[in-house]
Write a protein that holds these residues in place. Structure first.
Motif, mmCIF file in Angstrom:
data_model
loop_
_atom_site.group_PDB
_atom_site.id
_atom_site.type_symbol
_atom_site.label_atom_id
_atom_site.label_comp_id
_atom_site.label_asym_id
_atom_site.label_seq_id
_atom_site.Cartn_x
_atom_site.Cartn_y
_atom_site.Cartn_z
ATOM 1 N N GLU A 195 0.836 -1.213 0.000
ATOM 2 C CA GLU A 195 0.000 0.000 0.000
ATOM 3 C C GLU A 195 0.867 1.258 0.000
ATOM 4 N N TYR A 196 0.830 1.975 -1.108
ATOM 5 C CA TYR A 196 1.525 3.261 -1.187
ATOM 6 C C TYR A 196 0.701 4.321 -0.466
ATOM 7 N N LYS A 197 1.404 5.368 -0.005
ATOM 8 C CA LYS A 197 0.672 6.543 0.472
ATOM 9 C C LYS A 197 0.335 7.371 -0.756
ATOM 10 N N LEU A 198 -0.925 7.452 -1.086
ATOM 11 C CA LEU A 198 -1.315 8.201 -2.280
ATOM 12 C C LEU A 198 -1.819 9.587 -1.902
ATOM 13 N N THR A 199 -1.730 10.503 -2.857
ATOM 14 C CA THR A 199 -2.277 11.837 -2.626
ATOM 15 C C THR A 199 -3.806 11.763 -2.738
ATOM 16 N N ASP A 200 -4.486 12.795 -2.255
ATOM 17 C CA ASP A 200 -5.953 12.815 -2.353
ATOM 18 C C ASP A 200 -6.384 12.728 -3.811
ATOM 19 N N GLU A 201 -5.637 13.436 -4.668
ATOM 20 C CA GLU A 201 -5.968 13.438 -6.103
ATOM 21 C C GLU A 201 -5.840 12.021 -6.691
ATOM 22 N N GLU A 202 -4.748 11.319 -6.331
ATOM 23 C CA GLU A 202 -4.548 9.947 -6.830
ATOM 24 C C GLU A 202 -5.648 9.021 -6.307
ATOM 25 N N MET A 203 -6.013 9.183 -5.041
ATOM 26 C CA MET A 203 -7.084 8.348 -4.474
ATOM 27 C C MET A 203 -8.387 8.590 -5.211
ATOM 28 N N LYS A 204 -8.623 9.856 -5.564
ATOM 29 C CA LYS A 204 -9.858 10.202 -6.286
ATOM 30 C C LYS A 204 -9.875 9.497 -7.648
ATOM 31 N N MET A 205 -8.736 9.555 -8.326
ATOM 32 C CA MET A 205 -8.655 8.914 -9.659
ATOM 33 C C MET A 205 -8.816 7.402 -9.540
ATOM 34 N N LEU A 206 -8.244 6.858 -8.477
ATOM 35 C CA LEU A 206 -8.333 5.412 -8.262
ATOM 36 C C LEU A 206 -9.789 4.979 -8.080
ATOM 37 N N LYS A 207 -10.544 5.788 -7.347
ATOM 38 C CA LYS A 207 -11.955 5.454 -7.093
ATOM 39 C C LYS A 207 -12.754 5.473 -8.394
ATOM 40 N N VAL A 208 -12.440 6.440 -9.274
ATOM 41 C CA VAL A 208 -13.137 6.519 -10.572
ATOM 42 C C VAL A 208 -12.850 5.248 -11.373
ATOM 43 N N SER A 209 -11.567 4.869 -11.394
ATOM 44 C CA SER A 209 -11.174 3.678 -12.137
ATOM 45 C C SER A 209 -11.846 2.433 -11.553
ATOM 46 N N ALA A 210 -11.895 2.354 -10.214
ATOM 47 C CA ALA A 210 -12.488 1.185 -9.551
ATOM 48 C C ALA A 210 -13.984 1.093 -9.829
ATOM 49 N N ALA A 211 -14.634 2.235 -9.913
ATOM 50 C CA ALA A 211 -16.080 2.225 -10.158
ATOM 51 C C ALA A 211 -16.372 1.587 -11.521
ATOM 52 N N GLY A 212 -15.533 1.890 -12.504
ATOM 53 C CA GLY A 212 -15.710 1.310 -13.852
ATOM 54 C C GLY A 212 -15.527 -0.208 -13.826
ATOM 55 N N VAL A 213 -14.518 -0.672 -13.106
ATOM 56 C CA VAL A 213 -14.269 -2.121 -13.034
ATOM 57 C C VAL A 213 -15.418 -2.808 -12.293
#
Ligand code: APR
Length: 309
Positions: free
Chosen positions: A281-299
């Motif tokens: 688990e990397y420490k991600l920035t808020d912006e990266e976490m936001k992008m990750l959630k968008v990507s996860a929603a699609g999957v």
């Protein structure tokens, strides 16, 4: 006893994976496909190349799943590319049928195998393979992150005029246009990318990485990338067979990591003989976490369409 790797789908990526793997001499190889003669012909051609590099390995092509018996690793590349008139959903359901068949037919003969999945949509097909085989999530992993990261490494090395060996990139998320190339964790000889490249250049590299698969498809006009995908799978298979405890980005099953649950998703994993040993688990920035959630929603949306739970 020698290791055995069976590759389901003897198309461009399947055969190229066999090629890269054979050169590394880590396992005997079985190529399997529905098309009669195709896996046999490619396997024989590859086998006949081995005397030149002095590798005494067995390479067999077959249309019969019995040939895969006792495999240590099963690689699933069987599937079809999107054809004109087909929606992404059509492809999802068509490839789900193919991957389901491949998973059911291989687990019968190799109940202890580790599965590496490559068929797209990758994260969903990896999830499907775990469900169909009934294997623990550690034993089923999807290839995508190494490919996305090696593309990014290539672009960074070109931009800076440094060796690719100095460039370390990490791309997380689903294997699609919403993937998340990490610009702070990624580095050149230890210097974070966002400190070494001006923002506009870094943004362009991130964008090109996200569209990397599409760039190749539009150049080839028919079919998709196969050299880099095949070598990415090969690196994973070697890490598993050699019990390397290698940390690479790959599609793994998440149970709360990065705030995500019950989803296969691109994250850094540690790979060894038992498959996925650990999720980093990397420490991600808020912006990266936001992008990750968008990507996860699609999957997650696509996983839900298959009604697997
Ligand atoms: N069982 C076994 N093999 C199958 C089946 C099946 N049910 N259905 C299709 N195949 C085989 C095809 O006959 C073909 O040889 O899968 C192979 C796919 O090869 P290609 O069409 O060359 O596609 P490739 O470029 O290898 O990509 C395969 O990997 O990277 C992903 O997006 C890509 O989902 C695609 C997959």
């Amino acid at each position: 006893m020698r290791n055995k790797v069976s590759i389901i789908g003897a198309g461009m990526t399947g055969a190229t994976t066999a090629h890269w793997l054979a050169e590394r001499d880590v396992a005997d190889i079985v190529l399997l496909d529905v098309v009669e003669g195709l896996p046999q012909g490619k396997a024989l051609d590859l086998l006949e190349a081995m005397p030149i590099i002095g590798k005494d390995i067995s390479i067999v092509g077959s249309n019969d799943y019995q040939a895969t018996e006792g495999s240590d690793v099963i690689v699933i590349t069987a599937g079809m590319p999107r054809k004109p008139g087909m929606s992404r959903d059509d492809l999802l359901f068509a490839n789900a049928d193919i991957v389901r068949q491949a998973a059911l037919n291989t687990i019968k003969y190799s109940p202890n195998a580790i599965y590496v999945v490559l068929t797209n949509p990758l994260d969903v097909m990896t999830y499907l393979t775990m469900k169909v085989t009934g294997l623990s999530h550690q034993k089923v992993v999807g290839q995508a992150g190494i490919l996305d990261s090696t593309r990014m490494r290539t672009f960074v090395a070109q931009e800076l005029g440094v060796s690719v060996e100095n460039v370390h990139c990490y791309v997380m998320g689903g294997h699609g246009d919403d993937m998340v190339p990490l610009t702070h964790v990624s580095n050149v000889a230890g210097i974070p990318l966002d400190e070494i490249l001006p923002k506009h250049k870094l943004d362009a590299i991130v964008e090109r990485t996200r569209k990397g698969g599409g760039e190749i498809v539009s150049l080839l006009k028919m079919g998709s990338a196969f050299y880099a995908p095949g070598l990415s799978v090969t690196q994973m298979v070697c890490a598993i067979l050699k019990n390397k405890h290698l940390i690479v980005p790959a599609a793994a099953y998440l149970q709360g990591e990065y705030g995500l649950r019950d989803i296969y998703f691109g994250v850094p994993v540690q790979l060894g003989r038992d498959g996925v040993e650990k999720i980093i688990e990397y420490k991600l920035t808020d912006e990266e976490m936001k992008m990750l959630k968008v990507s996860a929603a699609g999957v997650a949306e696509n996983i839900a369409k298959l009604n697997l739970s």
